[in-house]
Scaffold this motif. Structure first.
Motif, PDB file in Angstrom:
ATOM      1  N   VAL A 188      -8.281 -13.301  17.047  1.00  0.00           N
ATOM      2  CA  VAL A 188      -8.193 -12.284  18.047  1.00  0.00           C
ATOM      3  C   VAL A 188      -9.495 -11.742  18.132  1.00  0.00           C
ATOM      4  N   GLU A 189     -10.008 -11.782  19.427  1.00  0.00           N
ATOM      5  CA  GLU A 189     -11.369 -10.968  19.823  1.00  0.00           C
ATOM      6  C   GLU A 189     -11.330  -9.527  20.089  1.00  0.00           C
ATOM      7  N   ASN A 190     -10.240  -9.256  20.838  1.00  0.00           N
ATOM      8  CA  ASN A 190      -9.910  -7.965  21.407  1.00  0.00           C
ATOM      9  C   ASN A 190      -8.902  -7.253  20.318  1.00  0.00           C
ATOM     10  N   PHE A 191      -9.372  -6.353  19.631  1.00  0.00           N
ATOM     11  CA  PHE A 191      -8.497  -5.485  18.584  1.00  0.00           C
ATOM     12  C   PHE A 191      -9.410  -4.179  18.585  1.00  0.00           C
ATOM     13  N   ARG A 192      -8.743  -3.173  17.869  1.00  0.00           N
ATOM     14  CA  ARG A 192      -9.088  -1.959  17.289  1.00  0.00           C
ATOM     15  C   ARG A 192      -8.307  -1.426  16.257  1.00  0.00           C
ATOM     16  N   GLU A 193      -8.800  -0.387  15.516  1.00  0.00           N
ATOM     17  CA  GLU A 193      -7.933   0.086  14.502  1.00  0.00           C
ATOM     18  C   GLU A 193      -7.280   1.488  14.843  1.00  0.00           C
ATOM     19  N   LYS A 194      -6.016   1.637  14.576  1.00  0.00           N
ATOM     20  CA  LYS A 194      -5.403   2.818  14.926  1.00  0.00           C
ATOM     21  C   LYS A 194      -4.604   3.452  13.763  1.00  0.00           C
ATOM     22  N   LYS A 195      -4.813   4.603  13.584  1.00  0.00           N
ATOM     23  CA  LYS A 195      -3.844   5.488  12.804  1.00  0.00           C
ATOM     24  C   LYS A 195      -2.474   5.626  13.016  1.00  0.00           C
ATOM     25  N   VAL A 196      -1.636   5.354  12.227  1.00  0.00           N
ATOM     26  CA  VAL A 196      -0.179   5.386  12.414  1.00  0.00           C
ATOM     27  C   VAL A 196       0.371   5.878  11.207  1.00  0.00           C
ATOM     28  N   LYS A 197       1.738   6.535  11.160  1.00  0.00           N
ATOM     29  CA  LYS A 197       2.376   7.022  10.133  1.00  0.00           C
ATOM     30  C   LYS A 197       3.515   5.953   9.991  1.00  0.00           C
ATOM     31  N   ASN A 198       3.293   5.539   8.663  1.00  0.00           N
ATOM     32  CA  ASN A 198       4.083   4.259   8.216  1.00  0.00           C
ATOM     33  C   ASN A 198       5.653   4.871   7.989  1.00  0.00           C
ATOM     34  N   SER A 199       6.603   3.874   7.481  1.00  0.00           N
ATOM     35  CA  SER A 199       7.903   4.164   7.346  1.00  0.00           C
ATOM     36  C   SER A 199       8.201   5.365   6.418  1.00  0.00           C
ATOM     37  N   PHE A 200       7.246   5.684   5.620  1.00  0.00           N
ATOM     38  CA  PHE A 200       7.530   6.502   4.422  1.00  0.00           C
ATOM     39  C   PHE A 200       6.631   7.944   4.772  1.00  0.00           C
ATOM     40  N   GLY A 201       6.189   8.035   6.090  1.00  0.00           N
ATOM     41  CA  GLY A 201       5.350   9.384   6.741  1.00  0.00           C
ATOM     42  C   GLY A 201       4.298   9.293   6.090  1.00  0.00           C
ATOM     43  N   HIS A 202       3.619   8.341   5.565  1.00  0.00           N
ATOM     44  CA  HIS A 202       2.040   8.498   5.113  1.00  0.00           C
ATOM     45  C   HIS A 202       1.068   7.911   6.473  1.00  0.00           C
ATOM     46  N   ALA A 203       0.109   8.549   6.662  1.00  0.00           N
ATOM     47  CA  ALA A 203      -0.731   8.052   7.617  1.00  0.00           C
ATOM     48  C   ALA A 203      -1.679   6.796   6.924  1.00  0.00           C
ATOM     49  N   GLU A 204      -1.905   5.698   7.834  1.00  0.00           N
ATOM     50  CA  GLU A 204      -2.577   4.555   7.455  1.00  0.00           C
ATOM     51  C   GLU A 204      -3.267   4.086   8.511  1.00  0.00           C
ATOM     52  N   THR A 205      -4.504   3.422   8.342  1.00  0.00           N
ATOM     53  CA  THR A 205      -4.958   2.634   9.662  1.00  0.00           C
ATOM     54  C   THR A 205      -4.723   1.214   9.609  1.00  0.00           C
ATOM     55  N   ARG A 206      -4.395   0.793  10.679  1.00  0.00           N
ATOM     56  CA  ARG A 206      -4.073  -0.663  11.100  1.00  0.00           C
ATOM     57  C   ARG A 206      -4.830  -1.113  12.234  1.00  0.00           C
ATOM     58  N   PHE A 207      -4.932  -2.613  12.191  1.00  0.00           N
ATOM     59  CA  PHE A 207      -5.535  -3.358  13.387  1.00  0.00           C
ATOM     60  C   PHE A 207      -4.576  -3.511  14.286  1.00  0.00           C
TER      61      PHE A 207
END
Length: 145
Positions: A70-89
């Motif tokens: 994939v050429e078009n992507f970005r990183e995003k902060k999300v809260k996972n199912s346990f309520g912890h913030a993480e950065t995902r593509f």
């Protein structure tokens, strides 16, 4: 536009990822949709930074083992199912659900400890679908034969 009724689990296709009619859990509590991805990495190909990964778990019956680039992507902060913030593509990919094809924002994450490899969040559901939590595979009625 009249909203289509879907169930708590539906079969979706993600043609850009090589996935056809894969089970996904509908989660109106989640904002963004997510897909399990393996071997996620950034690579430099022909002078461009690209995101490379494999969709689904190797044991999944729809796992292809093919690399998705994939050429078009970005990183995003999300809260996972346990309520912890993480950065995902986050990528934008074509999704087919209930006979409709549309662009969907999907984050890539490790869902190996979860029962479902794909989660559909409310961002893609909004203004398109109503969820009947007592049913499953209700979108089948809208798919073209």
């Amino acid at each position: 536009m009249e909203k289509k009724i879907i169930g708590r689990k539906e079969k979706i296709s993600l043609p850009d990822l090589g996935l056809k009619l894969v089970w996904a859990k509908v989660d109106t509590g989640a904002y963004t949709s997510s897909v399990h991805a393996e071997n996620i990495r950034l690579e430099n190909r022909e002078g461009k930074e690209v995101l490379v990964f494999e969709a689904l778990l190797p044991g999944h019956k729809k796992f292809t083992g093919k690399e998705v680039v994939v050429e078009n992507f970005r990183e995003k902060k999300v809260k996972n199912s346990f309520g912890h913030a993480e950065t995902r593509f986050l990528i934008i990919t074509k999704m087919i659900l209930a006979g409709e094809t549309f662009d969907a924002e999907v984050t890539l994450t490790d869902r190996s400890s979860m029962k479902n490899s794909i989660l559909l969040g409310r961002k893609i559901l909004r203004n398109r679908f109503l969820v009947d939590v007592s049913g499953m595979n209700l979108a089948k009625a809208y798919r073209k034969k």
